[in-house]
Design a protein around this motif. Sequence first.
Motif, mmCIF file in Angstrom:
data_model
loop_
_atom_site.group_PDB
_atom_site.id
_atom_site.type_symbol
_atom_site.label_atom_id
_atom_site.label_comp_id
_atom_site.label_asym_id
_atom_site.label_seq_id
_atom_site.Cartn_x
_atom_site.Cartn_y
_atom_site.Cartn_z
ATOM 1 N N LEU A 133 0.812 -1.157 0.085
ATOM 2 C CA LEU A 133 -0.073 -0.029 -0.080
ATOM 3 C C LEU A 133 0.722 1.254 0.054
ATOM 4 O O LEU A 133 0.634 2.354 -0.632
ATOM 5 C CB LEU A 133 -0.974 -0.034 1.150
ATOM 6 C CG LEU A 133 -1.936 -1.041 1.060
ATOM 7 C CD1 LEU A 133 -2.914 -0.978 2.335
ATOM 8 C CD2 LEU A 133 -3.032 -0.987 -0.088
ATOM 9 N N ASP A 134 1.721 1.197 0.637
ATOM 10 C CA ASP A 134 2.909 2.438 0.795
ATOM 11 C C ASP A 134 3.501 2.520 -0.686
ATOM 12 O O ASP A 134 3.510 3.787 -1.181
ATOM 13 C CB ASP A 134 3.992 2.017 1.820
ATOM 14 C CG ASP A 134 3.350 2.377 3.228
ATOM 15 O OD1 ASP A 134 2.376 2.837 3.262
ATOM 16 O OD2 ASP A 134 4.394 1.768 4.053
ATOM 17 N N MET A 135 3.813 1.642 -1.357
ATOM 18 C CA MET A 135 4.251 1.459 -2.733
ATOM 19 C C MET A 135 3.409 2.064 -3.536
ATOM 20 O O MET A 135 3.665 2.995 -4.638
ATOM 21 C CB MET A 135 5.226 0.108 -2.959
ATOM 22 C CG MET A 135 6.020 -0.225 -2.171
ATOM 23 S SD MET A 135 6.695 -1.937 -2.483
ATOM 24 C CE MET A 135 7.645 -1.684 -4.104
ATOM 25 N N LEU A 136 2.072 1.564 -3.592
ATOM 26 C CA LEU A 136 1.046 1.945 -4.554
ATOM 27 C C LEU A 136 0.726 3.343 -4.234
ATOM 28 O O LEU A 136 0.335 4.185 -5.244
ATOM 29 C CB LEU A 136 -0.052 0.993 -4.292
ATOM 30 C CG LEU A 136 0.125 -0.088 -4.846
ATOM 31 C CD1 LEU A 136 -1.116 -1.240 -4.595
ATOM 32 C CD2 LEU A 136 0.186 -0.249 -6.486
ATOM 33 N N ASN A 137 0.400 3.888 -2.999
ATOM 34 C CA ASN A 137 0.150 5.216 -2.682
ATOM 35 C C ASN A 137 1.190 6.206 -3.147
ATOM 36 O O ASN A 137 0.817 7.391 -3.130
ATOM 37 C CB ASN A 137 0.261 5.543 -1.030
ATOM 38 C CG ASN A 137 -1.310 4.525 -0.441
ATOM 39 O OD1 ASN A 137 -2.114 4.609 -1.412
ATOM 40 N ND2 ASN A 137 -1.148 4.368 0.385
#
Length: 328
Positions: free
Chosen positions: A74-78
């Motif tokens: 989620l951090d990478m996608l955000n």
Amino acid sequence: MSDLAAPTPTDLDARLEGHRRELTGYCYRMLGSAFEAEDAVQDTMVRAWRSFDRFEGRSSLRSWLYRIATNVCLDMLNAGNKRARPMDLTESTPVAQAALNSRPEVTWLEPVPDGRVLASVEDPAETAVGRETIRLAFMAALQHLPPKQRAVLILREVLAWKASEVAELLETTVASVNSALQRARSTLAEAGPTATDTADPLDEEQQKLLARYVSAFEGYDMEALTALLHEDATLSMPPYDLWLQGHDNIVGWMLGVGEVCRGSRLVPVVANGTPAFAHYHPSASGEGFDPWALMVIEMTEGKVSGITSFLDVDRWFPLFDLPAKLDA
């Protein structure tokens, strides 16, 4: 999702490694990149080691690792990461107007070897779901989902987690999980990922089709090749955003710019749950064959419906453990 008692630090390494492949499959579906998935899993393992003293065994080790992996993804996608296929970004191009325009590496949905992301299971139905949900078309459809919806869909539909388990992982409610799943299903239905045949096991007709494809391509017999293609078959070549559709455009390309591929050799592999080939091009030195492309083949109803040639061979051939050269 039961696990044994909470591990001690001495056996943690082996226990973590036992989950690496399934976690890589999860992160690949989330991120659309084989290399980013491996980075995400490595980050997950490091975080697990560092925070092991806070793991109290109230959930299984597997659930705990998925929680960490989800947060990493989620951090990478955000950060804005979103992968695509050429047909998601541009209209098909008539061969007469075709031009090779490259886009940054982070643009593209990446191929992956099945063995890196599909855990060995005895249930044929579970194996089929695993292969179906790493197909390029399905992976491209996943990219239309917001990150948390993507996580919910993968956990519920692919990994068969209960809504309550997903709610606990995402620190939300069951009602919120069910709502996200419904929205994700609706978006996927609109995206309409094309149904294609998966690679394992290949039936006799599929094996014959692929054998004829290899013969036609290596012999550069365009009449024989055309007979194997659906009328609306596609050809794409990441990192270029160009894609072609239909017999005339594909053959026109192969007899024009693609003429350099005459005399090539194909070595069978498996990528994204479908048949694929390592495409080796005649060496400029005249001795043997050099890596040219990883060619992923999509088959539908007895014919080839899609050819995706990933041209960045410095990345793909090592990933698939392919030789750097073929002898003549």
